[in-house]
Design an enzyme around this catalytic site. Structure first.
Site, PDB file in Angstrom:
ATOM      1  CG  PHE A   5      47.333  -4.383  30.918  1.00  0.00           C
ATOM      2  CD1 PHE A   5      47.838  -3.586  31.934  1.00  0.00           C
ATOM      3  CD2 PHE A   5      47.786  -5.686  30.804  1.00  0.00           C
ATOM      4  CE1 PHE A   5      48.783  -4.085  32.823  1.00  0.00           C
ATOM      5  CE2 PHE A   5      48.722  -6.191  31.687  1.00  0.00           C
ATOM      6  CZ  PHE A   5      49.221  -5.390  32.705  1.00  0.00           C
ATOM      7  NE  ARG A  30      49.400   1.847  37.861  1.00  0.00           N
ATOM      8  CZ  ARG A  30      49.021   0.615  37.549  1.00  0.00           C
ATOM      9  NH1 ARG A  30      48.040   0.416  36.696  1.00  0.00           N
ATOM     10  NH2 ARG A  30      49.606  -0.425  38.090  1.00  0.00           N
ATOM     11  CG  ASP A  32      40.918  -6.309  31.120  1.00  0.00           C
ATOM     12  OD1 ASP A  32      40.780  -6.167  32.354  1.00  0.00           O
ATOM     13  OD2 ASP A  32      41.938  -6.772  30.594  1.00  0.00           O
ATOM     14  CE1 TYR A  66      47.395  -8.946  39.409  1.00  0.00           C
ATOM     15  CE2 TYR A  66      46.636 -11.102  38.651  1.00  0.00           C
ATOM     16  CZ  TYR A  66      47.235  -9.885  38.400  1.00  0.00           C
ATOM     17  OH  TYR A  66      47.671  -9.596  37.133  1.00  0.00           O
ATOM     18  CE  LYS A  67      45.993  -5.831  37.926  1.00  0.00           C
ATOM     19  NZ  LYS A  67      45.826  -5.709  36.473  1.00  0.00           N
TER      20      LYS A  67
HETATM   21  C1  LIG Z   1      46.649  -6.424  35.568  1.00  0.00           C
HETATM   22  C2  LIG Z   1      46.058  -6.564  34.215  1.00  0.00           C
HETATM   23  C3  LIG Z   1      46.238  -7.743  33.460  1.00  0.00           C
HETATM   24  C4  LIG Z   1      47.120  -8.843  33.994  1.00  0.00           C
HETATM   25  O1  LIG Z   1      47.030 -10.057  33.338  1.00  0.00           O
HETATM   26  P1  LIG Z   1      47.749 -11.315  34.039  1.00  0.00           P
HETATM   27  O2  LIG Z   1      47.525 -12.447  33.141  1.00  0.00           O
HETATM   28  O3  LIG Z   1      47.110 -11.481  35.393  1.00  0.00           O
HETATM   29  O4  LIG Z   1      49.191 -10.971  34.204  1.00  0.00           O
HETATM   30  C5  LIG Z   1      45.582  -7.821  32.236  1.00  0.00           C
HETATM   31  N1  LIG Z   1      44.807  -6.806  31.764  1.00  0.00           N
HETATM   32  C6  LIG Z   1      44.644  -5.657  32.473  1.00  0.00           C
HETATM   33  C7  LIG Z   1      43.786  -4.564  31.947  1.00  0.00           C
HETATM   34  C8  LIG Z   1      45.284  -5.496  33.713  1.00  0.00           C
HETATM   35  O5  LIG Z   1      45.131  -4.369  34.397  1.00  0.00           O
END
Ligand SMILES: *Cc1c(COP(=O)(O)O)cnc(C)c1O
Length: 417
Positions: A136, A389, A213, A238-239
């Site tokens: 990401f 997705r 992660d 939040y996911k």
């Molecule tokens: C959604 C996501 C993030 C988001 O990071 P935020 O600090 O909450 O914006 C980071 N890493 C991965 C792999 C994600 O899927």
């Protein structure tokens, strides 16, 4: 156009709902007016019913009436209390190793810095961070920043964006110079589930630490952080944990890495200090995982996280995973039966062991198709350059909802471009 006879019908989807042991859960979310199919639970989970009341209770009672006394009456320990709940329900972590704080990005920075600084302090020749090209963006950018700050080198694994990081690739990248390996447990694009146990073992055999992660795995696929010998993990709440937009994130740090003089997170705020209210000179880290906290805990944001994770715990991650695979099996069967002339490709792993909770489909027109789908209440998301997705969160998504959403995708693709 002719259909393959194996195309699942809407009745098939209804039958899957009728047989679903988690069928009661979708009704336990706030109703989503005007939404036909919500297929983006992997990006922003829906609010659990009662979230608005729980937030109102915090505002009216704890904040409004108890006022500052609420810190002593409970708020102060929420980072580790809610952390333990996330650890138990979603991470396979015994109590005392998980905190909830900050954003994912900020926690990634803090934990990555703590791990690399520790490695360099103990083994000065370990100056590399291993990560993959399809991780990401925030993970890649934070790593670039940490490397620049500490004079480290990034060693990139070139990932197949349709799959993900393999143990063989990790084995080829780690060695006596590796400080830390950073991998997403479930890849944000393809949904590839990394072999978390083997990768951890391979990295450890090379003397490296691993930061996982868990943004797309927590609440979606079983995680056994303790059993797999994980060092550390950071992920979103939040996911699949339904904690709400911008909810504070979680971080896991294994017991054996606690209280080491060389392992310090870089944002040394007062709330991560031992006895913060003594207001003393000099920073001394709080014992255990609490030392990952920096400032005043984001209490309001933790209210929905609690409700989301309690719901996950009630359902059980194994049941969630079983339904998740049935959902993506249905989606694949539907898409596989589409005429080849439609030109849709599946860009996600098919085998169960490597398939996470979401799927990516590819088509050159998906950007405009997604915009039209959103207008009609069918909500997947678009990932550049051509990915659609589908993240059907098992607790909130019905099989027939997924089926209807896919029918809409096909309809939009069949319209004149
Ligand atoms: C959604 C996501 C993030 C988001 O990071 P935020 O600090 O909450 O914006 C980071 N890493 C991965 C792999 C994600 O899927």
């Amino acid at each position: 156009m002719s259909e393959s006879p194996s195309a699942p019908t809407r009745e098939d989807a209804l039958a899957l709902d009728a047989a679903d042991p988690l069928a009661a859960f979708p009704d336990r979310f706030e109703p989503a007016q005007g939404v036909v199919a919500y297929l983006d639970g992997n990006s922003l989970g829906r609010p659990v019913a009662g979230t608005a009341d729980a937030v109102a209770r915090l505002v009216r009672q704890e904040w409004g009436t108890r006022l500052i006394r609420s810190w002593d009456e409970g708020w102060m320990t929420w980072p580790t209390e809610v952390g333990d709940l996330v650890g138990r329900a979603a991470l396979g972590a015994a109590a005392g190793q998980t905190v909830v704080a900050d954003s994912t990005t900020v926690l990634l920075y803090k934990v990555l810095r703590a791990l690399v600084d520790h490695q360099v302090a103990v083994h000065p020749h370990r100056t590399e961070i291993v990560l993959d090209t399809d991780n990401f963006p925030t993970d890649r950018y934070v790593s670039e920043g940490v490397a620049a700050e500490r004079g480290l080198t990034l060693r990139w694994i070139d990932t197949d964006p349709v799959a993900g990081v393999t143990p063989e690739q990790v084995a080829g990248a780690v060695g006596p110079r590796t400080a830390v390996v950073l991998v997403s447990h479930v890849a944000y694009r393809s949904g590839w589930v990394a072999d978390a146990e083997r990768i951890t073992t391979l990295a450890h055999d090379a003397g490296a630490l691993v930061l996982w992660d868990t943004c797309h795995s927590a609440g979606s696929v079983p995680v056994r952080a303790d059993d797999w010998g994980w060092d550390a993990a950071v992920g979103c709440d939040y996911k699949y944990l339904n904690g709400g937009p911008g909810a504070p994130a979680h971080a896991y740090l294994a017991f054996r890495l606690h209280d080491l003089p060389t392992l310090r997170q870089p944002v040394q705020g007062w709330m991560g200090r031992r006895d913060p209210f003594l207001m003393e000179q000099g920073y001394v880290p709080a014992p255990g995982v609490r030392s990952l906290v920096s400032g005043t805990p984001p209490v309001t944001g933790m209210v929905p996280v609690r409700l989301g994770v309690e719901m996950l715990e009630a359902a059980g991650i194994e049941a969630v995973r079983a339904k998740s695979l049935r959902l993506t099996d249905l989606a694949l069967a539907v898409v596989d039966a589409w005429p080849a002339a439609l030109g849709v490709q599946v860009a996600s792993p098919r085998e169960h062991a490597r398939r996470g909770g979401h799927l990516t489909l590819r088509h050159p027109r998906f950007r405009e198709v997604t915009a039209r789908l959103w207008q009609r209440g069918v909500i997947p998301d678009f990932r550049s350059p051509d990915g659609l997705r589908l993240g059907p969160a098992p607790l909130s998504t019905r099989f027939v909802e997924l089926w209807d959403g896919l029918a809409a995708v096909r309809e939009e693709l069949e319209r004149e471009g």
